[in-house]
Enzyme design. Structure first.
Site, mmCIF file in Angstrom:
data_model
loop_
_atom_site.group_PDB
_atom_site.id
_atom_site.type_symbol
_atom_site.label_atom_id
_atom_site.label_comp_id
_atom_site.label_asym_id
_atom_site.label_seq_id
_atom_site.Cartn_x
_atom_site.Cartn_y
_atom_site.Cartn_z
ATOM 1 N N ARG A 76 0.827 -1.209 0.000
ATOM 2 C CA ARG A 76 0.000 0.000 0.000
ATOM 3 C C ARG A 76 0.865 1.265 0.000
ATOM 4 N NH1 ARG A 76 -5.280 -1.218 0.280
ATOM 5 N NH2 ARG A 76 -5.948 -3.096 1.376
ATOM 6 N N ASP A 77 2.131 1.143 -0.391
ATOM 7 C CA ASP A 77 3.028 2.304 -0.410
ATOM 8 C C ASP A 77 2.566 3.359 -1.414
ATOM 9 O OD1 ASP A 77 5.103 1.576 1.447
ATOM 10 O OD2 ASP A 77 5.591 -0.037 0.037
ATOM 11 N N GLY A 113 -8.928 2.239 -5.580
ATOM 12 C CA GLY A 113 -9.079 3.691 -5.481
ATOM 13 C C GLY A 113 -7.777 4.418 -5.159
ATOM 14 N N THR A 135 -10.345 -4.512 -7.458
ATOM 15 C CA THR A 135 -10.639 -4.580 -6.023
ATOM 16 C C THR A 135 -11.866 -5.455 -5.812
ATOM 17 O OG1 THR A 135 -11.508 -3.405 -4.080
ATOM 18 C CG2 THR A 135 -11.843 -2.313 -6.170
ATOM 19 N N ILE A 136 -11.830 -6.186 -4.705
ATOM 20 C CA ILE A 136 -13.016 -6.991 -4.380
ATOM 21 C C ILE A 136 -14.175 -6.087 -3.954
ATOM 22 C CG2 ILE A 136 -11.635 -8.993 -3.674
ATOM 23 C CD1 ILE A 136 -12.502 -8.271 -0.725
ATOM 24 N N ASP A 137 -13.868 -4.813 -3.620
ATOM 25 C CA ASP A 137 -14.909 -3.901 -3.106
ATOM 26 C C ASP A 137 -15.824 -3.356 -4.199
ATOM 27 O OD1 ASP A 137 -13.488 -4.293 -0.790
ATOM 28 O OD2 ASP A 137 -12.437 -2.368 -0.898
ATOM 29 N N ARG A 172 -30.350 -19.892 15.899
ATOM 30 C CA ARG A 172 -29.502 -18.750 16.253
ATOM 31 C C ARG A 172 -29.589 -17.630 15.221
ATOM 32 N NH1 ARG A 172 -24.087 -22.252 17.623
ATOM 33 N NH2 ARG A 172 -24.424 -22.408 19.873
ATOM 34 N N HIS A 181 -14.727 -2.327 2.429
ATOM 35 C CA HIS A 181 -14.275 -0.996 2.818
ATOM 36 C C HIS A 181 -15.510 -0.157 3.125
ATOM 37 C CE1 HIS A 181 -11.546 2.703 2.108
ATOM 38 N NE2 HIS A 181 -11.355 2.191 3.309
ATOM 39 N N GLU A 232 -18.416 -4.591 6.533
ATOM 40 C CA GLU A 232 -17.464 -4.137 7.553
ATOM 41 C C GLU A 232 -17.594 -2.628 7.807
ATOM 42 O OE1 GLU A 232 -13.459 -4.834 6.226
ATOM 43 O OE2 GLU A 232 -13.740 -3.728 4.375
HETATM 44 O O1 F6P Z 1 -9.849 -3.048 -0.541
HETATM 45 C C1 F6P Z 1 -9.904 -4.404 -0.346
HETATM 46 C C2 F6P Z 1 -9.986 -4.717 1.120
HETATM 47 O O2 F6P Z 1 -9.994 -6.116 1.245
HETATM 48 C C3 F6P Z 1 -11.165 -4.096 1.853
HETATM 49 O O3 F6P Z 1 -12.359 -4.796 1.629
HETATM 50 C C4 F6P Z 1 -10.662 -4.142 3.266
HETATM 51 O O4 F6P Z 1 -11.282 -3.155 4.045
HETATM 52 C C5 F6P Z 1 -9.204 -3.859 3.105
HETATM 53 O O5 F6P Z 1 -8.854 -4.222 1.791
HETATM 54 C C6 F6P Z 1 -8.297 -4.593 4.061
HETATM 55 O O6 F6P Z 1 -7.023 -4.095 3.892
HETATM 56 P P1 F6P Z 1 -5.667 -4.761 4.411
HETATM 57 O O7 F6P Z 1 -5.285 -5.835 3.451
HETATM 58 O O8 F6P Z 1 -4.684 -3.641 4.368
HETATM 59 O O9 F6P Z 1 -5.939 -5.286 5.775
#
Ligand code: F6P
Length: 375
Positions: A76-77, A113, A135-137, A172, A181, A232
């Site tokens: 993430r640099d 992003g 991205t999976i998001d 349950r 994200h 999340e």
């Molecule tokens: O952007 C993809 C993602 O998996 C998000 O869904 C999640 O919030 C984030 O990355 C987690 O990031 P890291 O791998 O830095 O823990």
């Protein structure tokens, strides 16, 4: 005079996602077809700074289509704020020098992003840049979809399927936390596909009393188990109000002290804190008298082999990217548009996030089949 052979660099940045290798292969194989040379840089933008490379040729590009993760590694640099020997430094000039040193004509950045913003900065610094949306998001602006999303959607859906039988057997509530994200695409899609009884997404702040009432209604009609799919980044209405206020405070902050204070308020409210999900499960247990359990899907959503839809999408985008390089069309993200692709200027993508519109057809669909969205 013989035409100069184009040399392109390629890197993967941000969180990994299924389909990255398929995209590298898509760019690479098409680029080789054009007679270009390809150099991979390891671990995102850091590889460009530290000159850590991997030559991508016919043999390195073979056999990677189905492989999860990224053969290049990722990080993430950020080029303009990189930690080097414990100090945060702007490494843009180093990257520019290395780009020149390796004789690159273009650098391809595969990312979400954050990567789009970093790529735009490098483009503005004078480099030829092209990006692909991964991205999976599924929250990158200006593209129909991102690769990685379809695979994660399948994984999250399968998990909800499996949770049904155990929730049913034990009477349950199972609260399943899904990534995304600050966007609800993954949770909403999986919630619909997996038949969740409650779907909570960041775009629709929830009222816990409304969720409890929906679950009690199910119990009254004889169904005493429930599956709650929670993103999340989902928030209660109170937390959403507090977050909004803290964000406004940060915008207004002028002094360093005020900025620091606003940032720490924001951090305390961290919308992706697993504690929010645990708290929600406990509240629901108290309000419904049904036992509750939490499952946090976590990184299984990002791991493993890409599904066929992601392989097709990543190959399509990667191959279109090499076409654009051939045409010397730079400064763009290769977006998915219907069955085709479209180059979108990075200025239109960077800094924007595609979230779920509250009137989106998936939201309407979920409501129509009786799913509680917490509002
Ligand atoms: O952007 C993809 C993602 O998996 C998000 O869904 C999640 O919030 C984030 O990355 C987690 O990031 P890291 O791998 O830095 O823990």
């Amino acid at each position: 005079m013989a035409k100069k052979i184009k040399r392109i660099g390629i890197l993967t940045a941000g969180g990994d996602s299924p389909g990255l290798n398929a995209a590298i292969r898509g760019v690479g194989k098409t680029a080789l077809h054009y007679g270009m040379e390809i150099v991979g840089f390891r671990d995102g933008f850091r590889g460009l700074v530290e000159n850590r490379r991997l030559k991508l040729d016919k043999s390195t590009l073979a056999g990677i289509l189905t492989v999860g993760g990224t053969i290049l590694g990722t990080s993430r640099d950020k080029p303009h704020r990189m930690v080097i020997d414990g100090h945060t430094r702007n490494m843009t000039d180093v990257i520019k020098a290395n780009y020149k040193k390796w004789g690159l004509d273009c650098i391809v950045c595969l990312g979400g992003g954050g990567t789009q913003k970093n790529a735009l900065r490098l483009h503005q610094a004078g480099l030829n840049v092209i990006t692909l949306p991964k991205t999976i998001d599924n929250d990158v602006a200006m593209t129909d979809s991102t690769f990685g999303f379809a695979t994660a959607l399948d994984i999250a859906t399968e998990t909800l399927d499996r949770l049904h039988s155990t929730a049913h057997s034990h009477h349950r509530i199972i609260v399943a936390e899904i990534m995304g994200h600050r966007a609800g695409w993954l949770t909403l899609g999986a919630g619909i596909a997996g038949g969740a009884d409650v779907i909570l997404i960041p775009e629709i702040p929830y009222d816990v009393m409304k969720i409890a009432e929906a679950i009690r209604r199910r119990s009254r009609s004889g169904t005493n188990f429930s599956i709650v799919a929670v993103a999340e980044g989902a928030m209660s209405r109170d937390d959403a109000r507090a977050l909004n206020a803290a964000e406004k405070k940060l915008e207004r902050a002028r002094t360093l002290h005020d900025k620091k204070e606003a940032k720490s308020e924001l951090a305390a409210l961290d919308v992706r804190h697993a504690g929010n999900t645990m708290r929600l499960a406990k509240q629901l247990e108290e309000l419904t008298h049904l036992e509750s359990r939490v499952t946090i899907l976590g990184y299984v959503q990002r791991g493993g082999t890409p599904c066929s839809a992601d392989r097709v999408l990543a190959t399509r985008l990667g191959s279109a990217c090499a076409d654009l390089i051939h045409e010397e069309h730079y400064g763009v993200m290769v977006a998915a548009r219907g069955d085709g692709t479209e180059p979108v200027p990075l200025e239109k993508v960077a800094g924007k996030r595609k979230v779920v519109p509250p009137d989106h057809s998936w939201v309407k669909t979920a409501r129509r089949v009786g799913t509680c969205l917490g509002d």
